[in-house]
Each structure stands twice: as C-alpha cells, then as structure tokens.
Design a protein around this motif. Structure first.
Motif, PDB file in Angstrom:
ATOM      1  N   GLN B 106       0.805  -1.077  -0.009  1.00 57.30           N
ATOM      2  CA  GLN B 106      -0.134   0.017  -0.103  1.00 57.30           C
ATOM      3  C   GLN B 106       0.911   1.505   0.004  1.00 57.30           C
ATOM      4  O   GLN B 106       1.823   1.156   0.507  1.00 57.30           O
ATOM      5  N   TYR B 107       0.435   2.260  -0.546  1.00 55.72           N
ATOM      6  CA  TYR B 107       1.130   3.673  -0.703  1.00 55.72           C
ATOM      7  C   TYR B 107       0.201   4.579  -0.109  1.00 55.72           C
ATOM      8  O   TYR B 107      -1.002   4.106   0.289  1.00 55.72           O
ATOM      9  N   PHE B 108       0.679   5.766   0.673  1.00 55.11           N
ATOM     10  CA  PHE B 108       0.087   6.433   1.447  1.00 55.11           C
ATOM     11  C   PHE B 108       0.281   8.042   1.051  1.00 55.11           C
ATOM     12  O   PHE B 108       1.174   8.337   0.432  1.00 55.11           O
ATOM     13  N   GLY B 109      -0.817   8.697   1.254  1.00 61.22           N
ATOM     14  CA  GLY B 109      -0.771  10.337   1.270  1.00 61.22           C
ATOM     15  C   GLY B 109      -0.103  10.919   2.185  1.00 61.22           C
ATOM     16  O   GLY B 109       0.358  10.382   3.038  1.00 61.22           O
ATOM     17  N   PRO B 110       0.067  12.246   2.125  1.00 62.36           N
ATOM     18  CA  PRO B 110       0.533  13.102   2.954  1.00 62.36           C
ATOM     19  C   PRO B 110       0.164  13.099   4.415  1.00 62.36           C
ATOM     20  O   PRO B 110       0.674  13.489   5.299  1.00 62.36           O
ATOM     21  N   GLY B 111      -1.377  13.179   4.209  1.00 62.09           N
ATOM     22  CA  GLY B 111      -2.171  13.196   5.374  1.00 62.09           C
ATOM     23  C   GLY B 111      -2.697  14.497   5.712  1.00 62.09           C
ATOM     24  O   GLY B 111      -2.317  15.518   4.871  1.00 62.09           O
ATOM     25  N   THR B 112      -3.647  14.585   6.202  1.00 60.30           N
ATOM     26  CA  THR B 112      -4.301  15.866   6.660  1.00 60.30           C
ATOM     27  C   THR B 112      -4.317  16.260   8.126  1.00 60.30           C
ATOM     28  O   THR B 112      -4.808  15.237   8.737  1.00 60.30           O
ATOM     29  N   ARG B 113      -3.990  17.332   8.538  1.00 62.17           N
ATOM     30  CA  ARG B 113      -3.785  17.474  10.089  1.00 62.17           C
ATOM     31  C   ARG B 113      -4.866  18.522  10.350  1.00 62.17           C
ATOM     32  O   ARG B 113      -5.198  19.265   9.862  1.00 62.17           O
ATOM     33  N   LEU B 114      -5.607  17.855  11.169  1.00 69.53           N
ATOM     34  CA  LEU B 114      -6.776  18.428  11.747  1.00 69.53           C
ATOM     35  C   LEU B 114      -6.670  18.764  13.184  1.00 69.53           C
ATOM     36  O   LEU B 114      -6.503  17.922  13.955  1.00 69.53           O
ATOM     37  N   LEU B 115      -7.159  20.048  13.504  1.00 70.66           N
ATOM     38  CA  LEU B 115      -7.291  20.384  14.822  1.00 70.66           C
ATOM     39  C   LEU B 115      -8.732  21.183  15.273  1.00 70.66           C
ATOM     40  O   LEU B 115      -9.222  21.751  14.576  1.00 70.66           O
ATOM     41  N   VAL B 116      -9.092  20.315  16.226  1.00 70.46           N
ATOM     42  CA  VAL B 116     -10.544  20.958  16.489  1.00 70.46           C
ATOM     43  C   VAL B 116     -10.276  21.699  17.767  1.00 70.46           C
ATOM     44  O   VAL B 116     -10.073  21.155  18.933  1.00 70.46           O
TER      45      VAL B 116
END
Lengths: 109, 117
Positions: B106-116
């Motif tokens: 599998q390959y991965f994206g760079p991610g989404t950093r979420l702050l709530v």
C-alpha cells in the motif's frame, strides 16, 4: 496476522549501517514481512517486503532468518534524512496493513 | 508506485462542525483505505473504501461519524462529522494498486492534519 516486536528506539551514526531488528515468532507460512517508515509530518513510506528470501532494493536490504521468526532491515549508509519511525509489519497479502509502535531511529552526526 | 494527494493538508475547525477530506490517486486502484494517527501514536485503520459499495469500518469506527465515499477508482472522501477536540489527528489516505509482484503493498498520502477547537 502475526504480532511483531521491535525496539522502541535506536541511534545510528551518519554513514554507518543501520540495522533494525524485528521479531515475529508466530509468523505463518503465507505471511510477508513488510517495512515502512514515517518521517516526521509525512505519510508512511514503503521500504521493502519479503516472504522468505533476502531482498534488496535502492533503499534497503531485508534479511529474513531461515526459520522466518525474525528479520533485520539494513540501511547500508544511514543519513540524517533516514531519521524516522520504522515499522515492521507481518501480514498476508489480502489482509489489512496494521501498524504497531515501530522503532524510532535517530541518525546523528 | 502510486502518487496520492490529499486536500486539505491541514485545517482548524470548530467543534460541532464537519470536515470532508479528499484523496486523489494518480492511477486506478482496487482498494483505498483511511487511517487516523492521533498525536504521538501509531496509525489506526478507520475503514476500507470500496468502489461501488459501502465502506467497511473497523471496530470502534462508525459510518455516522466517518462517512466515506468512493465514487470511482481514483478518488475517495472521508468526512469527520460533528467534530470534537478528540478528533484532532492526522488523517491519512492509502491505496493498494492492482499491479505489481505478489504481496504488493500500500502507498500513503501525505495526510491531513486536523485540529478541532
């Protein structure tokens, strides 16, 4: 999928080989050994995988013991950019990729 | 290898709102996955995004909280609904291409950093 055990952290001097061990004593015959790494603030990056033979690519070598109960990932000439968390994962090809806690490799000058 | 992009790369959201994260793969893939990585922790699989059918969720994750779409073989979205500060994490998209030698990965994206907040 079989469970893996890795050291929590390791240090390596730049230019030296980094040898990262992984124990997977309950591995079954159809399970592969995968290595990924995650550099800070990036998604995991595939490194290498193997079934029972040793494997080598442009990034690393994977040495799997004859009984397949352990393996070693070798980065032949570690650089500062190799500082990352390294994950050893054992799984069948059709099963999900499950991450443990990995080994935090720090490459130093 | 497959190249995976995600949007947004990061966001700050208010509690009670929802955020939809997009994942685009540069080639057709058979399987897509969504992971969560809480601060200082390893990755946890949320669900498998199936093309043409409902997503398959892991234990502890439900469709009402994390609805997923997979309209075609190169795209998927993950929505984080009714957010609370506990949802602050990095959300990662992953894809498994149909080609390659046995045991392909599998390959991965760079991610989404979420702050709530």
């Amino acid at each position: 999928d079989a469970k893996t055990t890795q050291p929590t952290s390791m240090d390596c001097a730049e230019g030296r080989a980094a040898n990262l061990p992984c124990n997977h004593s309950t591995i079954s015959g159809n399970e592969y050994v995968y290595w990924y790494r995650q550099i800070h603030s990036q998604g995991p990056q595939y490194i290498i995988h193997g079934l029972k033979n040793n494997e080598t690519n442009e990034m690393a070598s994977l040495i799997i013991t004859e009984d397949r109960k352990s393996s070693t990932l070798i980065l032949p000439h570690a650089t500062l950019r190799d500082t990352a968390v390294y994950y050893c994962i054992v799984r069948r090809t059709a099963s999900k990729l499950t991450f443990g806690t990995g080994t935090r490799l720090q490459v130093t000058l | 290898s497959a190249v995976i992009s995600q949007k947004p790369s990061r966001d700050i959201c208010q509690r009670g709102t929802s955020l939809t994260i997009q994942c685009q793969v540069d080639s057709q893939v058979t399987m897509m996955f969504w992971y969560r990585q809480q601060p200082g922790q390893s990755l946890t699989l949320i669900a498998t995004a199936n093309q043409g059918s409902e997503a398959t969720y892991e234990s502890g994750f439900v469709i009402d909280k994390f609805p997923i779409s997979r309209p075609n073989l190169t795209f998927s979205t993950l929505t984080v609904s009714n957010m609370s500060p506990e949802d602050s994490s990095i959300y990662l998209c992953s894809a498994k291409p149909p080609w390659g030698r046995l045991g392909e990965t599998q390959y991965f994206g760079p991610g989404t950093r979420l702050l709530v907040l």
